[in-house]
Design an enzyme around this catalytic site. Structure first.
Site: not given
Ligand code: GLN
Length: 529
Positions: A66, A93-94, A180, A182, A239-241, A385, A527
C-alpha cells in the site's frame, strides 16, 4: 435501479479461499491473478474489513502492499481478529510492515527508497515459504523499512539493501516479505505464493472452470428457484454470450436473452448473433431491430458525449419496452436481470482507495429504471477476462466469438466522427469489415487486442480512373495491450497496410484516403471519440 443481491461469499463457501486484504497497492489484484493461475481461489476485500462480519472462513490471509506508512497518523490498519482466525498470514511490503508494527512498532523511514530488482538470499532454507525460491531476482518498491525484528519473528531472507527481506514466526505461520511476489519481475514469485497457499495454507488446487460451471449452475438454480424467469441483454461479445449460455444451461427457456440492433453494430452482426446464439447455442433469444429509432435520435448530433448518452438512454428505453412484453410461463413478472459484470469491475469497487473512503457496493446496472424492480444475477462476477474466455470454450461457444476484440456499447457511432448518418455508418462498417477480414487472413487477430476503422469526416482530394475525387478519410487503428489502461499501436508490415488501404479505397464508396493511427494510449485513447 435494480437492487443488487448480496452474492458475497457464495464461491468461498464451496472453494477453499485465500483472503487478500487490500491496502491500496496498484498490484493487489495481481496477487489474486497469480493464485488463480495455479487453481487456487482468492478474493480481495478492503483492509478495513471487519473479520467478525465475514460470512466465510478464509484458508489463509494475505495483506497487500500500500502507498501509506504504517507509523503515520491515519494510515490504514488491519482488524487484529485476523490473528484469531488461526490460519496462516502473509504480509507483502506494507503488509509486512503492518505485521511488524503490530508486533513491536519497529518500522520507520529508510535512508533511501528501494525500487526495482534485488537478489534474494534465503538464510533459512528450511522455511516452507522459500522452497525453490533462493537466489532469485525479486522486485522491491518501498521507502519504509523494518528497524528491528518484531517480537517472535526470525529473519528468513535478506537482500543487499534489506536485512529483513523476509521474516517469519513459524510457530504461528505468520510470514512477511518486503518484496512483491505478485509481479512478474519477481522471477520465482509464483512459486512463493504457491508455497504459501498450497504447502502452508493447505488449500486444494481445484479452482478450474469445469468445477466452476458445476457449482455456478447449482447456485443459479437455487437462487432463481423452480419458476422465476430471468432477462438479460446480449451484444454479440464474449462476456454477455458466456453469461447467457450459462443461464441457459441452468434454467433453459426461463432465461430470455434480448439483442437490440441499434443500427450502429458491425457488418452482419445481427445475422451472426441470431445464428450463433439462437441456432447454435440454443439460447432463447429475442432480436429487436431498433436501428431507425437510434439513428433518428442521433440525427444532427456531433458531440461524442451526447452520442454516448443518447445511445445509452435509448438502449434502456428499448430494452425495458421489450422486457415488459415478454411472456413468462406462469404469467408472473420477470424477477431477475442478468449482468455480465466481471471481477475487475468488482475489484475496482472494493479496492481500498484511502482511509477516508466509504466502501460502496458495486452497481453496474446501466441505469435501468426503478420500476423494473429486478434482482441482479451476476454469474461472472468472480472471473477475470481470460477465465471467461476459458469458460466460453468449455461451453462450446465458437472460437471466433470467444476471442473477439472488445466492441464499445455506442458501437460505430463513436467511430464515425461528427454526425452519424446511415450513409456514414455504412462507410465505416464496410471499411472495418475489410480491415478485420485482412487481419484474420494474416493470422494476426489474436496478437492484436483491438482493431477497427474510424471514419473521419474530412474531405481529401484523390484521383480514380483519371477522375478527380473528393472524398473522406478512413483511419485504421490496431493496438496491443494487456489491460486496456495503457496501449501501444500494433506494428504491421508495410505490405499488409498497402493491401488494406488499396482494398478499402477500391471497394468502399466514399473513401479517397486511408491512414494508420500511430498514437499510443496515453496520450491518445483507443477509440477516437
Ligand atoms: N508505503 C510503504 C513503503 O514505502 C509500503 C510500500 C508498498 O507496500 N509497496 O515502504
Amino acid at each position: 435501479m435494480a437492487s443488487s443481491l448480496s452474492e458475497v461469499g457464495q464461491v468461498p463457501s464451496v472453494f477453499q479461499t485465500i483472503l487478500v486484504l487490500d491496502f491500496g497497492s496498484q498490484y493487489s489484484h495481481l496477487i489474486i491473478r497469480r493464485l488463480r493461475e495455479f487453481n487456487v481461489y482468492a478474493e480481495m476485500l478492503p483492509c478495513t474489513q471487519v473479520i467478525s462480519e465475514l460470512s466465510w472462513k478464509p484458508a489463509g490471509v494475505i495483506l497487500s502492499g500500500g502507498p501509506y506508512s504504517v507509523y503515520q497518523d491515519g494510515s490504514p490498519h488491519v482488524d487484529h481478529d485476523i490473528f484469531k482466525l488461526g490460519v496462516p498470514i502473509l504480509g507483502i511490503c506494507y503488509g509486512m510492515q503492518e505485521l511488524a508494527w503490530i508486533n513491536g512498532k519497529g518500522v520507520g523511514r529508510g535512508d533511501k527508497r528501494e525500487y526495482g530488482p534485488a537478489t534474494l538470499n534465503v538464510e533459512d532454507q528450511s522455511c516452507a515459504l522459500f522452497k525453490d525460491v533462493d537466489h532469485s531476482q525479486v522486485w522491491m518498491s518501498h521507502g519504509d523499512k523494518l528497524q528491528s525484528l518484531p517480537v517472535g519473528f526470525k529473519t528468513v531472507a535478506t537482500s543487499d539493501n534489506s536485512p529483513f527481506a523476509a521474516i517469519a514466526d513459524e510457530s504461528k505461520q505468520i510470514y512477511g516479505i518486503q518484496f512483491h511476489p505478485e509481479v512478474t519481475h519477481t522471477i520465482k514469485g509464483k512459486n512463493l505464493l504457491k508455497n504459501f497457499a498450497v504447502n502452508i495454507c493447505k488449500v486444494s488446487q481445484n479452482w478450474t472452470m469445469e468445477n466452476f460451471i458445476e457449482t455456478e449452475i447449482k447456485r443459479i438454480r437455487k437462487l432463481v428457484g423452480e419458476t422465476a424467469e430471468v432477462i438479460g441483454a446480449v451484444s454479440g461479445g464474449v462476456d454477455s454470450t458466456v453469461a447467457a449460455k450459462l443461464m441457459t444451461e441452468a434454467i433453459g427457456d426461463r432465461f430470455h436473452a434480448i439483442y437490440v440492433d441499434n443500427g450502429v453494430m458491425r457488418k452482419n452482426e445481427t445475422v451472426t448473433v441470431k445464428k450463433t446464439l439462437d441456432e447454435g447455442l440454443g439460447i432463447n433469444l429475442t432480436v429487436v431491430d431498433a436501428g431507425d429509432i437510434f439513428l433518428s435520435k442521433l440525427k444532427g448530433i456531433t458531440d461524442p458525449e451526447k452520442k454516448r448518452k443518447i445511445i445509452g438512454n435509448t438502449f434502456i428505453d428499448v430494452f425495458e419496452d421489450v422486457a415488459s412484453k415478454i411472456k413468462t410461463k406462469d404469467g408472473s413478472d420477470i424477477e431477475f436481470l442478468l449482468q455480465g459484470t466481471l471481477y475487475p469491475d468488482v475489484i475496482e469497487s472494493i479496492s481500498f482507495k484511502g482511509p477516508s473512503q466509504t466502501i460502496k457496493t458495486h452497481h453496474n446496472v446501466g441505469g435501468l429504471s426503478e420500476n423494473m424492480k429486478l434482482k441482479l444475477i451476476e454469474p461472472l462476477r468472480e472471473l477475470f477476462k481470460d477465465e471467461v474466455r476459458h469458460l466460453g470454450e468449455i461451453l462450446n461457444i465458437p472460437e471466433d466469438l470467444v476471442w473477439r476484440h472488445p466492441f464499445p456499447g455506442p458501437g460505430i457511432a463513436i467511430r464515425v466522427l461528427g454526425e452519424v448518418t446511415p450513409e456514414q455508418v455504412k462507410i465505416a462498417r464496410e471499411a472495418d469489415y475489410i480491415f478485420i477480414e485482412e487481419i484474420k487472413k494474416a493470422g494476426l487477430y489474436r496478437q492484436i487486442s483491438q482493431a477497427f476503422a474510424a471514419l473521419l469526416p474530412v474531405k481529401s482530394v484523390g484521383v480514380m480512373g483519371d477522375q478527380r475525387t473528393y472524398e473522406q478519410v478512413i483511419a485504421l487503428r490496431a493496438i496491443e495491450t494487456t489491460d486496456f489502461m495503457t496501449a501501444d499501436w500494433f506494428v504491421f508490415e508495410a505490405k499488409f497496410l498497402k493491401k488494406v488501404a488499396s482494398r478499402i479505397v477500391n471497394e468502399v464508396d466514399g473513401v479517397a484516403r486511408v491512414t494508420y493511427d500511430i498514437t499510443s494510449k496515453p496520450p491518445a485513447t483507443v477509440e477516437w471519440e
